[in-house]
Enzyme design. Structure first.
Site, short mmCIF file in Angstrom:
data_model
loop_
_atom_site.label_atom_id
_atom_site.label_comp_id
_atom_site.label_asym_id
_atom_site.label_seq_id
_atom_site.Cartn_x
_atom_site.Cartn_y
_atom_site.Cartn_z
N ARG A 237 -43.43 -10.97 25.17
CA ARG A 237 -43.03 -11.42 23.85
C ARG A 237 -42.85 -10.19 22.97
O ARG A 237 -43.61 -9.21 23.06
CB ARG A 237 -44.07 -12.34 23.21
CG ARG A 237 -44.12 -13.74 23.81
CD ARG A 237 -42.90 -14.55 23.40
NE ARG A 237 -43.01 -15.95 23.82
CZ ARG A 237 -42.52 -16.44 24.94
NH1 ARG A 237 -41.93 -15.63 25.81
NH2 ARG A 237 -42.63 -17.73 25.21
N GLU A 266 -36.32 -12.47 17.01
CA GLU A 266 -35.20 -12.74 17.90
C GLU A 266 -34.24 -13.70 17.21
O GLU A 266 -34.68 -14.70 16.66
CB GLU A 266 -35.69 -13.35 19.22
CG GLU A 266 -36.47 -12.37 20.06
CD GLU A 266 -36.87 -12.96 21.42
OE1 GLU A 266 -36.57 -14.15 21.68
OE2 GLU A 266 -37.47 -12.22 22.22
N HIS A 285 -33.36 -11.73 25.78
CA HIS A 285 -34.37 -12.67 26.28
C HIS A 285 -33.79 -13.54 27.41
O HIS A 285 -33.72 -14.77 27.29
CB HIS A 285 -34.88 -13.54 25.14
CG HIS A 285 -36.24 -14.13 25.42
ND1 HIS A 285 -37.16 -14.40 24.45
CD2 HIS A 285 -36.83 -14.49 26.59
CE1 HIS A 285 -38.25 -14.92 24.98
NE2 HIS A 285 -38.07 -14.98 26.30
#
Length: 326
Positions: A237, A266, A285
């Protein structure tokens, strides 16, 4: 079960949605971007089930606005987007999708490590910029992976899968984890203290969940302990790394490079200074983004959702304590 209303916060692979639609009144958000929080709040009032993604904030306010909610099914392994304590207080089980993406994510973590070490994106840009004029003995020289030392922080399923891949490259593997040290030794790795791992590793790969304890786990102090030739890899993360400190370490050559599949926030803003650095590879991601894995994740999320609607125990529940209260 047709009286149950379920909201799915994004378009999922069709077989999973088709199966869910046979058992409930289904509402699927078909925009590419996630629904705004205000929309989630409005829809929550009539929902029996919510199938969400890690981009959706499911907090205490939203849960309180959903008096009929029986289940929250998160199509992700991590669940830091959900206030699990608030869900537990309301007796709502929360599901996730562990295990299914382990090997795919480990594949990607190792691919990111290799691409960063061997400067593959830089080499592609070098060609597209018209700079390739001849073979040269020092141009775009990268770092060897075979025989190097890999430090793995967080030695759960994915960390262990990365270690298996590293063993194939003859790497020395160090681990730092809350799990039993014997667990690491059984995998052929050397458990050690965090500072020792940082000081000795040529590559540091992060596989931590994001919690209050792990937020900015890697900051200026930790980066200063790393070798100037070390490379940081993060597929966990974004919040486990202090990105300001990372930028400064990369800019000042305190560490050699970083490969990031996750950022905080993000998507990463285009104004982020990390994007100005040649020695920082940032990706959107996609560690679990294989066709097969995403399809399996969707099916697991549907399994959890249907079990919750039926009042049955979720196959993968992150707050199993809700069942002891019934």
């Amino acid at each position: 079960m047709s009286q149950h209303k379920v909201f799915v916060t994004r378009e999922l692979p069709a077989p999973a949605l088709d199966r869910l639609a046979r058992h409930c009144e289904l509402d699927v958000w078909d925009d590419f971007l996630p629904p705004d929080y205000a929309i989630l709040l409005q829809k929550a009032q009539s929902l029996s089930g919510l199938l969400c993604l890690l981009t959706d904030r499911i907090d205490a306010r939203l849960l309180a606005a959903a008096p009929h909610l029986k289940v929250v099914s998160n199509m992700a392994v991590g669940y830091d987007n959900i206030d699990v304590a608030a869900a537990s207080a309301r007796g709502i089980p929360v599901g996730n999708t562990p295990g299914v993406l382990t090997e795919t994510t480990a594949d990607f973590a190792f691919a990111l490590l290799m691409a960063t070490a061997r400067r593959i994106p830089e080499a592609q840009r070098y060609i597209h910029a018209g700079r390739w004029q001849t073979w040269h003995p020092t141009v775009l020289s990268g770092r060897d992976i075979h025989g190097a030392c890999l430090g793995i922080i967080g030695f759960g399923r994915i960390g262990q899968a990365v270690a298996r891949r590293a063993a194939g490259f003859g790497m020395r593997i160090l681990t730092h984890s809350r799990s039993d040290r014997e667990h690491s030794r059984a995998a052929g790795a050397e458990p050690c203290e965090l500072d020792d791992l940082l000081e000795q590793s040529d590559f540091v790969s992060l596989h931590l969940p994001l919690t209050h304890e792990t937020r900015q786990f890697i900051g200026a102090r930790e980066l200063a302990l790393m070798k100037p030739t070390a490379i940081l890899i993060n597929t966990a993360r974004g919040g486990v790394v202090d990105q300001t400190a990372l930028y400064e370490a990369l800019r000042d050559k305190a560490i050699l490079a970083a490969g990031l599949d996750v950022t905080d926030p993000e998507p990463i803003p285009l104004s982020s200074p990390l994007l100005t650095l040649e020695n920082c590879l940032v990706l959107p991601h996609i560690a679990s983004a294989s066709v097969a894995t995403r399809a399996k994740m969707a099916q697991m999320a549907v399994d959890n959702c249907l079990a919750g609607l039926r009042g049955e125990r979720l196959p993968t529940c992150v707050n199993a304590e809700v069942y002891s209260k019934r």
